[in-house]
Design a protein around this motif. Structure first.
Motif, mmCIF file in Angstrom:
data_model
loop_
_atom_site.group_PDB
_atom_site.id
_atom_site.type_symbol
_atom_site.label_atom_id
_atom_site.label_comp_id
_atom_site.label_asym_id
_atom_site.label_seq_id
_atom_site.Cartn_x
_atom_site.Cartn_y
_atom_site.Cartn_z
ATOM 1 N N HIS A 26 19.665 5.102 -64.815
ATOM 2 C CA HIS A 26 18.527 6.020 -64.819
ATOM 3 C C HIS A 26 17.458 5.548 -63.833
ATOM 4 C CE1 HIS A 26 20.358 7.994 -68.210
ATOM 5 N NE2 HIS A 26 20.449 6.831 -68.834
ATOM 6 N N GLU A 27 17.651 5.874 -62.580
ATOM 7 C CA GLU A 27 16.778 5.390 -61.508
ATOM 8 C C GLU A 27 15.310 5.753 -61.737
ATOM 9 O OE1 GLU A 27 16.222 5.824 -56.684
ATOM 10 O OE2 GLU A 27 17.455 7.266 -57.764
ATOM 11 N N ARG A 28 15.038 6.980 -62.083
ATOM 12 C CA ARG A 28 13.648 7.407 -62.283
ATOM 13 C C ARG A 28 12.996 6.665 -63.447
ATOM 14 N NH1 ARG A 28 13.593 13.930 -61.286
ATOM 15 N NH2 ARG A 28 14.246 13.819 -59.107
ATOM 16 N N THR A 29 13.758 6.417 -64.477
ATOM 17 C CA THR A 29 13.220 5.673 -65.614
ATOM 18 C C THR A 29 12.936 4.229 -65.212
ATOM 19 O OG1 THR A 29 14.461 7.091 -67.123
ATOM 20 C CG2 THR A 29 13.633 5.009 -68.021
ATOM 21 N N TRP A 66 12.120 3.190 -62.245
ATOM 22 C CA TRP A 66 10.905 3.239 -61.439
ATOM 23 C C TRP A 66 9.665 3.406 -62.322
ATOM 24 C CZ3 TRP A 66 9.303 1.696 -57.022
ATOM 25 C CH2 TRP A 66 8.065 2.132 -56.534
ATOM 26 N N CYS A 67 9.727 4.301 -63.274
ATOM 27 C CA CYS A 67 8.589 4.559 -64.157
ATOM 28 C C CYS A 67 8.242 3.320 -64.987
ATOM 29 C CB CYS A 67 8.907 5.743 -65.063
ATOM 30 S SG CYS A 67 7.535 6.220 -66.122
ATOM 31 N N THR A 103 16.837 0.245 -56.886
ATOM 32 C CA THR A 103 15.407 0.395 -57.171
ATOM 33 C C THR A 103 14.855 -0.874 -57.806
ATOM 34 O OG1 THR A 103 15.580 2.782 -57.419
ATOM 35 C CG2 THR A 103 13.702 1.724 -58.489
#
Length: 101
Positions: free
Chosen positions: A23-26, A28-29, A70
């Motif tokens: 989960h790349e966006r997670t 990053w977040c 990431t």
């Protein structure tokens, strides 16, 4: 306001779970907004990046590779080099043949 560094019974943090899940966006977040500590190790002694590398080796999907990438970029060269050494040791310990990354 949740604690991004909370650990479950296995010592995994949300960052461990996000990177292993690809989960790349997670990832990053958690790093950017949650201020997750990428150096926290789980009960196996694995930081999130090592868990991600081992997962990506087993399931080399683009989504997983982006999540690991990431985290690696955020972690910095010194941590990446340290984890690379741990990957080889973890693979040898498990009986798998270490390979090149």
């Amino acid at each position: 306001r949740a604690d991004a560094n909370v650990q479950d019974a296995l010592g995994d943090t949300p960052l461990h779970l996000a990177v292993r899940g690809g989960h790349e966006r997670t990832v990053w977040c958690l790093l950017d907004r949650g201020r997750a500590d990428c150096l926290i190790c789980n009960r196996e002694g694995h930081p999130a990046l090592l868990s991600g590398y081992l997962m990506a080796r087993q399931r080399p999907l683009e989504q997983a590779a982006r999540a690991v990438s990431t985290l690696a970029q955020w972690s910095g060269a010194e941590h990446v080099a340290e984890v690379a050494k741990q990957v080889e040791a973890a693979l040898q310990k498990s009986g798998r043949t270490p390979g090149t990354w």
